[in-house]
Scaffold this motif. Structure first.
Motif, PDB file in Angstrom:
ATOM      1  N   ARG A   1       0.874  -1.194  -0.017  1.00  0.00           N
ATOM      2  CA  ARG A   1      -0.021   0.017  -0.021  1.00  0.00           C
ATOM      3  C   ARG A   1       1.047   1.193  -0.072  1.00  0.00           C
ATOM      4  NH1 ARG A   1      -5.230   1.289   1.252  1.00  0.00           N
ATOM      5  NH2 ARG A   1      -5.849  -0.835   1.805  1.00  0.00           N
ATOM      6  N   CYS A   2       0.386   2.297  -0.867  1.00  0.00           N
ATOM      7  CA  CYS A   2       1.159   3.296  -0.816  1.00  0.00           C
ATOM      8  C   CYS A   2       0.846   4.408   0.537  1.00  0.00           C
ATOM      9  CB  CYS A   2       0.726   4.237  -2.265  1.00  0.00           C
ATOM     10  SG  CYS A   2       1.480   5.812  -2.019  1.00  0.00           S
ATOM     11  N   GLU A   3       1.771   4.759   1.112  1.00  0.00           N
ATOM     12  CA  GLU A   3       1.858   5.479   2.418  1.00  0.00           C
ATOM     13  C   GLU A   3       1.101   6.909   2.265  1.00  0.00           C
ATOM     14  OE1 GLU A   3       4.646   4.640   5.539  1.00  0.00           O
ATOM     15  OE2 GLU A   3       5.948   3.974   3.976  1.00  0.00           O
ATOM     16  N   LEU A   4       1.235   7.423   0.881  1.00  0.00           N
ATOM     17  CA  LEU A   4       0.719   8.683   0.569  1.00  0.00           C
ATOM     18  C   LEU A   4      -0.600   8.864  -0.009  1.00  0.00           C
ATOM     19  CD1 LEU A   4       4.154  10.551  -0.436  1.00  0.00           C
ATOM     20  CD2 LEU A   4       3.090  10.671   1.581  1.00  0.00           C
ATOM     21  N   SER A   5      -0.911   7.878  -0.904  1.00  0.00           N
ATOM     22  CA  SER A   5      -2.136   7.988  -1.876  1.00  0.00           C
ATOM     23  C   SER A   5      -3.076   7.072  -1.234  1.00  0.00           C
ATOM     24  CB  SER A   5      -1.927   8.072  -3.393  1.00  0.00           C
ATOM     25  OG  SER A   5      -1.537   6.679  -3.821  1.00  0.00           O
TER      26      SER A   5
END
Length: 102
Positions: free
Chosen positions: A4-8
């Protein structure tokens, strides 16, 4: 480590491989994740994050990590990114009051 992307917040999606004979088998669509070190100008430190290539382009487009985090919604950010956002907002707020006092 979650994919999982930490920003989006982009994560794994599922779907089907469909053959020419229309046979369906399950498959996973993985996000294009990169382990990157981004510089926070306000905090004056480097931060290691797992970010999708798309989010990395958005960070560059918005003018850096600080601007991206201040504009991003809380629900899509990871816990680490939310903590970072709070730190940046706190320092950003104190810098604003110092500039007004001068």
């Amino acid at each position: 480590m979650a994919r999982r992307c930490e920003l989006s917040g982009k994560a794994v999606l599922t779907g089907n491989n469909v053959s020419h004979a229309k046979r369906r088998t399950r498959r996973r669509f993985l996000p294009n994740l990169c382990n990157v070190t981004l510089q926070s100008d306000v905090l004056k430190k480097r931060v290691r994050l797992t970010v999708s290539a798309n989010a990395l382009r958005s960070v560059e487009h918005r003018g850096g990590l600080d601007a991206y985090l201040l504009k991003a919604g809380e629900d899509e950010l990871s816990l680490k990114a939310r903590r970072l956002k709070r730190e940046i907002a706190k320092v950003h707020g104190t810098q604003g009051t110092q500039a007004a006092a001068s």
